[in-house]
Scaffold this motif. Sequence first.
Motif, PDB file in Angstrom:
ATOM      1  N   PHE A 164       0.842  -1.173   0.000  1.00 56.87           N
ATOM      2  CA  PHE A 164       0.000   0.000   0.000  1.00 56.87           C
ATOM      3  C   PHE A 164       0.891   1.241   0.000  1.00 56.87           C
ATOM      4  O   PHE A 164       1.766   1.360   0.845  1.00 56.87           O
ATOM      5  N   PHE A 165       0.716   2.109  -0.980  1.00 54.54           N
ATOM      6  CA  PHE A 165       1.492   3.327  -1.077  1.00 54.54           C
ATOM      7  C   PHE A 165       0.617   4.544  -0.821  1.00 54.54           C
ATOM      8  O   PHE A 165      -0.572   4.522  -1.138  1.00 54.54           O
ATOM      9  N   ALA A 166       1.192   5.580  -0.284  1.00 59.67           N
ATOM     10  CA  ALA A 166       0.518   6.871  -0.124  1.00 59.67           C
ATOM     11  C   ALA A 166       1.548   7.977  -0.252  1.00 59.67           C
ATOM     12  O   ALA A 166       2.739   7.781   0.061  1.00 59.67           O
ATOM     13  N   LYS A 167       1.101   9.122  -0.714  1.00 59.69           N
ATOM     14  CA  LYS A 167       1.967  10.269  -0.846  1.00 59.69           C
ATOM     15  C   LYS A 167       1.154  11.522  -0.569  1.00 59.69           C
ATOM     16  O   LYS A 167       0.155  11.790  -1.257  1.00 59.69           O
ATOM     17  N   GLU A 168       1.537  12.273   0.441  1.00 63.18           N
ATOM     18  CA  GLU A 168       0.869  13.531   0.707  1.00 63.18           C
ATOM     19  C   GLU A 168       1.376  14.576  -0.285  1.00 63.18           C
ATOM     20  O   GLU A 168       2.573  14.658  -0.526  1.00 63.18           O
ATOM     21  N   ILE A 169       0.438  15.349  -0.833  1.00 65.42           N
ATOM     22  CA  ILE A 169       0.824  16.368  -1.816  1.00 65.42           C
ATOM     23  C   ILE A 169       0.291  17.740  -1.414  1.00 65.42           C
ATOM     24  O   ILE A 169      -0.585  17.854  -0.622  1.00 65.42           O
TER      25      ILE A 169
END
Length: 147
Positions: free
Chosen positions: A142-147
């Motif tokens: 599971f990947f996530a990236k705050e932008i």
Amino acid sequence: MYNFRQLGFDDMESVKALFKSVFTAEPWNDDWSDDEQLTLYLGELCGQTNSLCFGLFEENELIGLSIGEVKHWYSGTEYKIEELCIRLDKQGKGAGAFFLGEIEKEVKARGVKTIYLQTGNDVPAYEFYKKMGFEEEKNNVFFAKEI
């Protein structure tokens, strides 16, 4: 003792109340104080053509909730559970196991080959799902990236 059935939009107020009562408590501590945001979130999950939502009732009161979607994949039809919860005072008393068993029977009758879901490995749900026969997918991340 328990009644199981598919949920519809006429159940939304009960769904919102149960969802909020469970997920604002330990161990999740989610901030669902914005009712409009909660309504939008649950509406998005429940309002798609492939949405499939179930409720567990005790004496006509919603005590369990499964919100998911049917997905057709090359390996067969799947039911992806986005949200699943049992009212806090009913947890650890067999309601969740009963509910998940009913969900499995219902989706299997609809041609579903696999149920999948995501949870944290640091919450009680992790052990519950393992006990219910779910296996951790070691090859998926599971990947996530705050932008």
